[in-house]
Design a protein around this motif. Structure first.
Motif, short mmCIF file in Angstrom:
data_model
loop_
_atom_site.label_atom_id
_atom_site.label_comp_id
_atom_site.label_asym_id
_atom_site.label_seq_id
_atom_site.Cartn_x
_atom_site.Cartn_y
_atom_site.Cartn_z
N ALA A 50 0.83 -1.20 0.00
CA ALA A 50 0.00 0.00 0.00
C ALA A 50 0.87 1.26 0.00
O ALA A 50 1.97 1.28 0.55
CB ALA A 50 -0.92 -0.01 1.22
N SER A 51 0.35 2.29 -0.64
CA SER A 51 1.01 3.59 -0.65
C SER A 51 0.20 4.55 0.23
O SER A 51 -0.79 4.16 0.85
CB SER A 51 1.10 4.14 -2.08
OG SER A 51 -0.20 4.40 -2.59
N GLU A 52 0.63 5.79 0.26
CA GLU A 52 -0.07 6.78 1.09
C GLU A 52 -1.49 7.03 0.60
O GLU A 52 -2.36 7.44 1.38
CB GLU A 52 0.72 8.09 1.10
CG GLU A 52 2.10 7.98 1.74
CD GLU A 52 2.86 9.29 1.70
OE1 GLU A 52 2.34 10.23 1.08
OE2 GLU A 52 3.95 9.37 2.29
N THR A 53 -1.73 6.79 -0.68
CA THR A 53 -3.06 7.05 -1.25
C THR A 53 -3.95 5.81 -1.29
O THR A 53 -5.09 5.89 -1.73
CB THR A 53 -2.92 7.61 -2.67
OG1 THR A 53 -2.23 6.65 -3.50
CG2 THR A 53 -2.13 8.92 -2.66
N THR A 54 -3.45 4.67 -0.85
CA THR A 54 -4.24 3.43 -0.88
C THR A 54 -5.33 3.48 0.19
O THR A 54 -5.04 3.76 1.35
CB THR A 54 -3.35 2.20 -0.64
OG1 THR A 54 -2.30 2.18 -1.61
CG2 THR A 54 -4.16 0.93 -0.74
N PRO A 55 -6.58 3.19 -0.18
CA PRO A 55 -7.65 3.18 0.83
C PRO A 55 -7.39 2.13 1.90
O PRO A 55 -6.84 1.06 1.61
CB PRO A 55 -8.90 2.82 0.00
CG PRO A 55 -8.56 3.20 -1.40
CD PRO A 55 -7.08 2.95 -1.54
N PRO A 56 -7.78 2.40 3.14
CA PRO A 56 -7.59 1.42 4.22
C PRO A 56 -8.30 0.10 3.91
O PRO A 56 -9.44 0.09 3.43
CB PRO A 56 -8.23 2.11 5.43
CG PRO A 56 -8.21 3.56 5.10
CD PRO A 56 -8.39 3.66 3.61
N GLY A 57 -7.61 -0.98 4.15
CA GLY A 57 -8.20 -2.30 3.96
C GLY A 57 -8.14 -2.83 2.55
O GLY A 57 -8.50 -3.99 2.32
N GLN A 58 -7.71 -2.02 1.58
CA GLN A 58 -7.64 -2.54 0.21
C GLN A 58 -6.53 -3.57 0.11
O GLN A 58 -5.39 -3.30 0.48
CB GLN A 58 -7.37 -1.40 -0.77
CG GLN A 58 -7.25 -1.87 -2.22
CD GLN A 58 -7.12 -0.70 -3.19
OE1 GLN A 58 -7.89 0.25 -3.13
NE2 GLN A 58 -6.13 -0.78 -4.08
#
Length: 274
Positions: A50-58
């Motif tokens: 995940a990156s800083e822009t990845t939605p939580p839980g994706q």
């Protein structure tokens, strides 16, 4: 460039063509080559944390690939022994472990072994209070078969009957599928998680060798190739290669414009005196 690590150097070099292809990916991808867990060899584990822009839980991309370089034509079903035909002679295709009938079963066993190992050690690798069960940790199995003697297709299923996992019959096909893959289930991994995983496996980072730098003076003196396109073919590699190709393109373009200006200057004027 993708982050590339390896365990066994000799085995990694056998799959250098795959590593070279992975190197063209962005730094969103991590590739862990040729390491062992619980007595099982893993050829390649691809992760996109995940990156800083990845939605939580994706869920994060989590793909385990078994790589086979084969000279000959394979034939078989996913749950039965395979054969290979070389020079018109068909014989059994042997896999390293006698428990596996074919490379696809080898791939599934590697995924299951890795999942058990990862689940057992998740508190160390993930360093968080939350625990995941085996069903929540989803690793997508892929069998990549690179035929080295021909472009002819193997006599194998296009995809597993369970629809869990996939076959790929060229590095380009495998790479494109990896880039596009968007998992719907699984756990989310951070870069810190992947870094701890790399450290726990004691892997070595691989840095792609930089292309040779051609002096600008030599590029300027190179002969102009007939039919060379005006659009630069930038190779998609970081560092000197991009600058070298851009310099070559600019030099060619400047010389073509100069030649065009000379031609126009020598031509007769039109009826308006231009």
């Amino acid at each position: 460039m993708a982050h590339i690590y390896y365990g066994n150097r000799d085995r990694f070099q056998e799959n250098q063509d795959v590593a070279d292809a992975v190197a063209t990916l962005s730094d969103d991808f991590w590739a862990l080559f040729e390491f062992d867990v619980a007595g099982c060899n893993i050829d390649c584990l691809m992760i996109a944390p995940a990156s800083e822009t990845t939605p939580p839980g994706q869920p994060s991309l989590f793909i385990l690939t078994e790589i086979k370089h084969v000279a000959g034509r394979l034939r078989g079903f996913e749950n039965a022994p395979w054969t290979i035909t070389r020079a018109g002679i068909e014989e059994e295709y042997r896999v390293p472990n006698s428990r596996d009938d074919n490379p696809w079963q080898q791939t599934i066993r590697a995924v299951n072994t890795f999942k058990i190992w990862f689940s057992t050690n998740q508190l160390v690798i993930l360093d968080r209070d939350q625990e995941y069960n085996d069903n929540e940790i989803r690793v997508w199995p892929t069998l990549l078969i690179v035929r080295t003697d021909s472009d002819d297709r193997h006599a194998l299923p296009r995809t597993p009957s369970s629809r869990f996992g996939s076959f790929a019959f060229s590095i380009d096909e495998w790479l494109e599928r990896t880039k596009r893959w968007k998992p719907n289930v699984g756990i989310q991994l951070t870069r810190a998680d992947v870094e701890r995983l790399v450290g726990s496996l004691n892997l070595t980072e691989w840095i792609a060798p930089a292309p040779a730098v051609v002096p600008v003076e030599a590029l300027a003196e190179a002969p102009l190739e007939a039919g060379r396109p005006l659009t630069p073919g930038l190779p998609g590699l970081p560092g000197p290669a991009w600058a070298v190709e851009l310099t070559r393109w600019a030099s060619d373009l400047e010389r073509r414009i100069s030649a065009l200006e000379a031609t126009l200057a020598a031509g007769p004027p039109d009826r308006n005196g231009h």
